[in-house]
Design an enzyme around this catalytic site. Sequence first.
Site, mmCIF file in Angstrom:
data_model
loop_
_atom_site.group_PDB
_atom_site.id
_atom_site.type_symbol
_atom_site.label_atom_id
_atom_site.label_comp_id
_atom_site.label_asym_id
_atom_site.label_seq_id
_atom_site.Cartn_x
_atom_site.Cartn_y
_atom_site.Cartn_z
ATOM 1 N N THR A 122 0.864 -1.207 0.054
ATOM 2 C CA THR A 122 -0.018 -0.194 0.082
ATOM 3 C C THR A 122 0.995 1.123 -0.067
ATOM 4 O OG1 THR A 122 -1.481 1.313 1.311
ATOM 5 C CG2 THR A 122 -0.234 -0.466 2.424
ATOM 6 N N ASP A 123 0.286 2.325 -0.590
ATOM 7 C CA ASP A 123 1.162 3.625 -0.471
ATOM 8 C C ASP A 123 1.197 4.329 1.091
ATOM 9 O OD1 ASP A 123 -1.714 4.393 0.127
ATOM 10 O OD2 ASP A 123 -1.701 5.869 -1.481
ATOM 11 N N TYR A 147 -1.887 -0.195 10.966
ATOM 12 C CA TYR A 147 -2.097 -1.141 9.667
ATOM 13 C C TYR A 147 -1.014 -0.582 8.812
ATOM 14 C CZ TYR A 147 -3.321 -1.322 4.741
ATOM 15 O OH TYR A 147 -3.422 -1.511 3.333
#
Length: 339
Positions: A122-123, A147
Amino acid sequence: MVRICVTGGAGFIGSNFVRRLIETTESDVVVLDLLTYAGNLENLEGLEETGRMTFVKGSVCDADVVARAVEGCGAIVNFAAETHVDRSISDPSVFLETNVEGPQVLMKAAKDRGVRFVQVSTDEVYGSLTDTGLFTESSPLDPSSPYAASKASADLLLSAFVRTFGLDAVVTRCGNNYGPRQFPEKLIPLFVTNALEDKPLPLYGDGLNVRDWIHVDDHCDAIMAVMEAGETGQVYNISASQELTNKEIAERLLDCLGKPWDLVHHVEDRPGHDRRYALDASKLCARTGWRPKVDFDRGLAQTVAWYRDNVAWWQRIKSGEYRRFYDKLYGDRLKTPKG
Ligand code: TYD
């Protein structure tokens, strides 16, 4: 490539990837999914009947189940993850298990069998940007949420597996996805489904946080391109260069639905809320020739239409286990709106 193991294949992005693999390639697919709250067999409807998809229920942390699922596969693509930032703030522990321990088990299985491993990251691992600039693959890892930290950890572990064990592995880092079948805890499906029910749309803080949006079909095509042509050990950013504030997203959704702006409630901000994500995907484009195809307004209108046409799909979710999470996260915030 004959058979591919797709973990988390019953989730939003994973199931879209499975569908595209079956529709656009000759590959057979083994889906490994634990069917946690975000996994849904309805997302794979019609695929088992093709005779090209088999489903294995189990955890990516369970080496025995993983061994069974990857048997005879030529690649493993890992979508299995806990993905919701707000949940990681309430309870980080399961994020470490699924998002760090899981990839470790999968990487070991890939290494032992000499097959390619694709980690869907993810970015968010890059942290937050100010108003200008883009993240490149060499931007430092600077995660803000539990996360994001769990995803960054798996990316680092992968790099260690490549150097130490010669694992054939690649990482993709994408921005915010939208499209049909996204679990209604995420911004777009939450706002669309709340608006359809004339319920408040809880907009965090000033609503000016920026996200880099991409249609799930474009994301999945990019992952396929990286799986086939990515250089081992490399990271590839995926972006359709579509930056919008959350406020702009809310405006466009309400416009599509013909609903009034006063459904929007500014509520207390998310702790550690990243201000802006934006990615430079030129490395991916140069290596694979991938380009995004879905126009944002068209994709958004189709997505809104999907939620309007599939009320039973999301009402079942929203009236189940998710209800408790929703009430806990938003109950007090919506009682004391910020403006
Ligand atoms: P989200 O869909 O949770 O994705 P991420 O946090 O991974 O980017 O949120 C997207 C943006 O929308 C983020 O800036 C937080 C914001 N947001 C709200 O304003 N209200 C909400 O109820 C949710 C879920 C998100």
